[in-house]
Design a protein around this motif. Structure first.
Motif, PDB file in Angstrom:
ATOM      1  N   LEU A 108      57.238  19.331 -37.751  1.00 47.81           N
ATOM      2  CA  LEU A 108      56.279  18.208 -37.480  1.00 47.81           C
ATOM      3  C   LEU A 108      56.525  17.445 -36.351  1.00 47.81           C
ATOM      4  N   LEU A 109      57.920  17.128 -36.204  1.00 44.27           N
ATOM      5  CA  LEU A 109      58.004  16.338 -34.862  1.00 44.27           C
ATOM      6  C   LEU A 109      57.706  17.018 -33.657  1.00 44.27           C
ATOM      7  N   THR A 110      58.160  18.545 -33.712  1.00 43.22           N
ATOM      8  CA  THR A 110      57.907  19.144 -32.282  1.00 43.22           C
ATOM      9  C   THR A 110      56.421  19.270 -32.233  1.00 43.22           C
ATOM     10  N   GLY A 111      55.814  19.445 -33.266  1.00 37.21           N
ATOM     11  CA  GLY A 111      54.212  19.565 -33.294  1.00 37.21           C
ATOM     12  C   GLY A 111      53.504  18.189 -32.781  1.00 37.21           C
ATOM     13  N   LEU A 112      54.041  17.187 -33.105  1.00 35.51           N
ATOM     14  CA  LEU A 112      53.518  15.822 -32.665  1.00 35.51           C
ATOM     15  C   LEU A 112      53.535  15.635 -31.385  1.00 35.51           C
ATOM     16  N   VAL A 113      54.780  16.225 -30.650  1.00 35.41           N
ATOM     17  CA  VAL A 113      55.168  15.748 -29.298  1.00 35.41           C
ATOM     18  C   VAL A 113      54.379  16.894 -28.478  1.00 35.41           C
ATOM     19  N   VAL A 114      54.195  18.104 -28.943  1.00 39.51           N
ATOM     20  CA  VAL A 114      53.197  18.976 -28.289  1.00 39.51           C
ATOM     21  C   VAL A 114      51.855  18.360 -28.103  1.00 39.51           C
ATOM     22  N   VAL A 115      51.353  17.766 -29.109  1.00 39.68           N
ATOM     23  CA  VAL A 115      50.109  17.115 -29.278  1.00 39.68           C
ATOM     24  C   VAL A 115      49.974  16.296 -27.988  1.00 39.68           C
ATOM     25  N   VAL A 116      51.123  15.274 -27.860  1.00 41.68           N
ATOM     26  CA  VAL A 116      50.904  14.360 -26.877  1.00 41.68           C
ATOM     27  C   VAL A 116      51.316  14.924 -25.427  1.00 41.68           C
ATOM     28  N   ALA A 117      52.135  15.920 -25.309  1.00 44.65           N
ATOM     29  CA  ALA A 117      51.977  16.838 -24.131  1.00 44.65           C
ATOM     30  C   ALA A 117      50.596  17.356 -23.566  1.00 44.65           C
ATOM     31  N   VAL A 118      50.035  17.789 -24.424  1.00 46.25           N
ATOM     32  CA  VAL A 118      48.550  18.419 -24.095  1.00 46.25           C
ATOM     33  C   VAL A 118      47.751  17.439 -23.751  1.00 46.25           C
ATOM     34  N   VAL A 119      47.660  16.380 -24.453  1.00 49.43           N
ATOM     35  CA  VAL A 119      46.491  15.105 -24.357  1.00 49.43           C
ATOM     36  C   VAL A 119      46.917  14.694 -22.778  1.00 49.43           C
ATOM     37  N   ALA A 120      48.371  14.498 -22.814  1.00 57.32           N
ATOM     38  CA  ALA A 120      48.561  13.818 -21.491  1.00 57.32           C
ATOM     39  C   ALA A 120      48.552  14.728 -20.353  1.00 57.32           C
ATOM     40  N   ALA A 121      48.740  16.013 -20.492  1.00 57.32           N
ATOM     41  CA  ALA A 121      48.361  16.876 -19.244  1.00 57.32           C
ATOM     42  C   ALA A 121      46.853  16.651 -18.870  1.00 57.32           C
ATOM     43  N   VAL A 122      45.994  16.502 -19.872  1.00 63.26           N
ATOM     44  CA  VAL A 122      44.520  16.446 -19.549  1.00 63.26           C
ATOM     45  C   VAL A 122      44.149  15.042 -18.922  1.00 63.26           C
ATOM     46  N   LEU A 123      44.819  14.042 -19.491  1.00 61.57           N
ATOM     47  CA  LEU A 123      44.673  12.717 -19.022  1.00 61.57           C
ATOM     48  C   LEU A 123      45.338  12.571 -17.615  1.00 61.57           C
ATOM     49  N   VAL A 124      46.478  13.305 -17.182  1.00 55.89           N
ATOM     50  CA  VAL A 124      46.900  13.189 -16.065  1.00 55.89           C
ATOM     51  C   VAL A 124      46.240  13.811 -14.892  1.00 55.89           C
ATOM     52  N   TRP A 125      45.625  14.761 -15.218  1.00 55.85           N
ATOM     53  CA  TRP A 125      44.570  15.495 -14.420  1.00 55.85           C
ATOM     54  C   TRP A 125      43.566  14.632 -13.901  1.00 55.85           C
ATOM     55  N   GLN A 126      43.023  13.780 -14.894  1.00 54.44           N
ATOM     56  CA  GLN A 126      42.044  12.941 -14.552  1.00 54.44           C
ATOM     57  C   GLN A 126      42.630  11.680 -13.349  1.00 54.44           C
ATOM     58  N   TRP A 127      43.760  11.776 -13.172  1.00 57.97           N
ATOM     59  CA  TRP A 127      44.345  10.945 -11.956  1.00 57.97           C
ATOM     60  C   TRP A 127      44.091  11.521 -10.752  1.00 57.97           C
ATOM     61  N   ARG A 128      42.908  11.814 -10.171  1.00 56.00           N
ATOM     62  CA  ARG A 128      42.328  12.642  -9.318  1.00 56.00           C
ATOM     63  C   ARG A 128      43.421  12.556  -7.898  1.00 56.00           C
ATOM     64  N   PRO A 129      43.511  11.263  -7.160  1.00 55.31           N
ATOM     65  CA  PRO A 129      44.117  11.251  -5.976  1.00 55.31           C
ATOM     66  C   PRO A 129      45.641  11.868  -6.102  1.00 55.31           C
ATOM     67  N   HIS A 130      46.167  11.791  -7.163  1.00 52.67           N
ATOM     68  CA  HIS A 130      47.349  12.367  -7.203  1.00 52.67           C
ATOM     69  C   HIS A 130      47.796  13.934  -7.795  1.00 52.67           C
ATOM     70  N   ARG A 131      46.631  14.285  -8.005  1.00 52.53           N
ATOM     71  CA  ARG A 131      46.818  15.801  -8.246  1.00 52.53           C
ATOM     72  C   ARG A 131      47.818  16.593  -7.538  1.00 52.53           C
ATOM     73  N   GLY A 132      48.628  17.514  -7.979  1.00 51.06           N
ATOM     74  CA  GLY A 132      49.488  18.292  -7.606  1.00 51.06           C
ATOM     75  C   GLY A 132      50.788  18.803  -8.168  1.00 51.06           C
ATOM     76  N   PRO A 133      51.685  19.310  -7.366  1.00 47.82           N
ATOM     77  CA  PRO A 133      52.800  19.845  -8.062  1.00 47.82           C
ATOM     78  C   PRO A 133      53.847  18.733  -8.496  1.00 47.82           C
ATOM     79  N   LEU A 134      53.774  17.567  -7.770  1.00 44.57           N
ATOM     80  CA  LEU A 134      54.704  16.411  -8.102  1.00 44.57           C
ATOM     81  C   LEU A 134      54.274  15.816  -9.452  1.00 44.57           C
ATOM     82  N   LEU A 135      52.971  15.633  -9.822  1.00 47.10           N
ATOM     83  CA  LEU A 135      52.546  15.062 -11.100  1.00 47.10           C
ATOM     84  C   LEU A 135      52.771  16.023 -12.131  1.00 47.10           C
TER      85      LEU A 135
END
Length: 219
Positions: free
Chosen positions: A79-106
């Motif tokens: 359950l703990l691992t699954g909850l963190v995975v959900v946060v990681a996947v959602v974060a990946a989508v949200l970070v992609w929306q930060w358009r000016p900073h897209r790239g390998p560093l982010l």
């Protein structure tokens, strides 16, 4: 793509207000804080393990889980691992929306932040369940030949095992999922610069030529 359309896409990207390095730090810190919140949530919903401490006829003290309660050692860690995975996947989508900073560093910041989120979730969750359920003291359990059984509740497990390799593999799972989601979105982008800042001029290809125009009929 015609030149006017290419220029309009470039004009859509506004200069960032903060540096790319600061944006990466923001992602890592944000994911760490999110992991701490996940740890508190996990401590509230994770199933404990109910069992007994009994005195055998030979005078030995034994601790066993009741029925299928031992499955909760795996269920709580999953359950703990699954909850963190959900946060990681959602974060990946949200970070992609930060358009000016897209790239390998982010993308790297997203991976590091996902690992930090798992560590924060595990630390906060372990502290809360330890305070909530306390530690089982088999040697000090109040049992005697007249009262041979005492019921106890054990805190849910944070990790699948105490092995360092297993813990590292568990932490890498949300990291891999976050990097995979971000990479898949990046692959689907139609621009080589991912639409980030500074924008790069995209090659403008000539319009396709009809077969009739390329090979006019004789005569």
């Amino acid at each position: 793509m015609n030149p006017a359309h290419a220029r309009s896409e470039i004009a859509e990207v506004a200069p960032p207000r903060i540096s790319r390095g600061r944006a990466a730090v923001t992602v890592v810190v944000g994911l760490t804080l999110a992991g701490a919140v996940v740890g508190a949530l996990w401590a509230w919903i994770a199933p404990p393990i109910r069992g007994v401490i009994a005195l055998t006829k030979s005078g030995e003290r034994v601790h066993v889980a009741l029925g299928a309660e031992s499955d909760n050692f795996f269920n709580s860690a999953f359950l703990l691992t699954g909850l963190v995975v959900v946060v990681a996947v959602v974060a990946a989508v949200l970070v992609w929306q930060w358009r000016p900073h897209r790239g390998p560093l982010l993308c790297a910041a997203l991976a590091a932040g996902s690992a930090a989120a798992y560590g924060a979730a595990a630390a906060v969750g372990a502290l809360i369940v330890r305070a909530r359920y306390d530690v089982i003291d088999i040697a000090g359990a109040p049992i005697s030949p007249d009262h041979r059984v005492v019921y106890v509740t054990e805190a849910p497990a944070v990790f699948f095992s105490h092995s360092g390799w297993v813990i590292a593999a568990s932490a890498l799972f949300p990291v891999a999922m976050a990097a995979l989601v971000y990479s898949m979105i990046a692959v689907s982008s139609s621009r080589d610069d991912l639409g980030a800042w500074p924008p790069e001029d995209q090659p403008v290809l000539p319009p396709p030529v009809a077969v009739e125009d390329a090979f006019p009929s004789a005569g």
